[in-house]
Design a protein around this motif. Structure first.
Motif, PDB file in Angstrom:
ATOM      1  N   SER A 212       0.826  -1.196   0.000  1.00  0.00           N
ATOM      2  CA  SER A 212       0.000   0.000   0.000  1.00  0.00           C
ATOM      3  C   SER A 212       0.865   1.253   0.000  1.00  0.00           C
ATOM      4  N   THR A 213       0.443   2.263  -0.762  1.00  0.00           N
ATOM      5  CA  THR A 213       1.148   3.547  -0.723  1.00  0.00           C
ATOM      6  C   THR A 213       0.629   4.411   0.416  1.00  0.00           C
ATOM      7  N   HIS A 214      -0.523   4.062   0.944  1.00  0.00           N
ATOM      8  CA  HIS A 214      -1.113   4.828   2.046  1.00  0.00           C
ATOM      9  C   HIS A 214      -1.661   3.896   3.127  1.00  0.00           C
ATOM     10  N   ALA A 291      -0.831   4.726  -6.038  1.00  0.00           N
ATOM     11  CA  ALA A 291      -1.530   3.561  -5.503  1.00  0.00           C
ATOM     12  C   ALA A 291      -0.652   2.326  -5.632  1.00  0.00           C
ATOM     13  N   ASP A 298      -5.932   2.706  -1.196  1.00  0.00           N
ATOM     14  CA  ASP A 298      -5.009   3.815  -1.477  1.00  0.00           C
ATOM     15  C   ASP A 298      -5.704   4.977  -2.181  1.00  0.00           C
ATOM     16  N   GLN A 299      -6.530   4.649  -3.162  1.00  0.00           N
ATOM     17  CA  GLN A 299      -7.221   5.688  -3.951  1.00  0.00           C
ATOM     18  C   GLN A 299      -8.671   5.229  -4.154  1.00  0.00           C
TER      19      GLN A 299
END
Length: 312
Positions: A212-214, A291, A298-299
């Motif tokens: 995951s980017t977030h 993402a 993420d998005q």
């Protein structure tokens, strides 16, 4: 690549043998009855994150009990949700409001993974996976339905769509694992295997950052359930039997297909989209910026908008 897959096979075999010795009750997924109940309690809390009216039902199949969660208008077009590996149907909490607005949702827990479906047979082959889902579709008399599959769920959605005489209409593949190509960055994804071998909060956190980017967007309630799935469930070597579909298999899918991947995905890359464009003759592809593999979290808004625009 073959060498890496062989190493993964040995790791999964090691874990499977180790966990089978610890098993204290007859369950093909969980190690102990108390651990399963702890997981189910966490599942119930995570399912409330859907924050819309829903209902649950268990039905009998040849291979055990299938658990389905329903939402959305009963007169809406039927939409089947197939979750990612170890994620269960609760993973759709960032997306369910958008998807259930005009669709009748059938979110199915995969019978060979942590969730509320219960496997009572030996692990399923690809043909048996098809039979498992078709028994569910037949039970509810589902015809001309849409499919959304994430990661492993994307592989299963593709498998179902390659079957002659299927009832699938539109298909959304969200970073489908082992579907269009082999794992793009196998060394990075090894953190997930290490988490299975030696589960810990630290390894779990590292795995989330890989996929995951977030990761900060992930609900702590869902995080807890996802961690328990990795901690308590037995290893599932069936992923090793998942291989990319052949050119002919992909070309046999005439359905409208939407393929979404994150620009920082460790499972897929632009090569995946190029193959989709070439062999899925009625496909639309898109790369979601900022993402990772967990693009639905993420998005979520961008992904939700893309899915709804395609499905409706």
């Amino acid at each position: 690549m073959r060498k890496l897959l062989f190493q993964f096979s040995l790791l999964f075999l090691f874990v499977s043998c180790a966990t089978s010795k610890k098993a204290k009750f007859d369950d093909y997924v969980f190690k102990t009855k108390s651990e399963k109940q702890t997981y189910i309690n966490s599942y119930d809390k995570a399912l409330k994150l859907w924050d819309i009216p829903y209902s649950e039902e268990n039905i009998k199949t040849t291979f055990g009990t299938a658990h389905i969660t329903f939402a959305g208008p009963k007169n809406g077009k039927n939409l089947i949700l197939l979750h990612g590996m170890d994620a269960s149907s609760t993973m759709w909490y960032p997306n369910i409001k958008a998807l259930a607005k005009n669709h009748r949702i059938y979110a199915i827990d995969f019978i060979m993974e942590p969730g509320k479906s219960t496997l009572t047979s030996k692990p399923l082959s690809s043909d048996e996976i098809v039979l498992f889902y078709n028994e569910i579709f037949d039970h509810y008399k589902l015809k001309k339905f849409d499919l959304v599959g994430a990661s492993r769920g994307g592989w299963i959605a593709t498998l179902l769509a390659t079957q002659k005489g299927n009832s699938v209409d539109k298909i959304v593949l969200l970073s489908p694992a082992q579907t269009l190509k082999f794992i793009d960055k196998p060394r990075k994804t090894s953190s997930a295997l290490l988490l299975k071998l030696f589960p810990s909060e630290k390894k779990f956190s590292k795995t989330l950052k890989t996929f995951s980017t977030h990761p900060e967007k992930i609900s702590p309630i869902y995080n807890r359930q996802f961690y328990l799935a990795n901690k308590y469930a037995k290893s599932n070597s069936s992923m090793l039997k998942m291989t990319p579909f052949s050119n002919d298999e992909l070309k046999s899918i005439k359905n409208p297909v939407l393929v979404l991947i994150g620009d920082q995905d460790v499972i897929n890359s632009e090569e995946s989209l190029e193959r989709a464009k070439k062999y899925l003759i009625n496909s639309k592809t898109e790369t979601i910026k900022d993402a990772g593999h967990f693009l639905t979290i993420d998005q979520s808004k961008i992904v939700n908008d893309a899915m709804i625009d395609f499905l409706e």
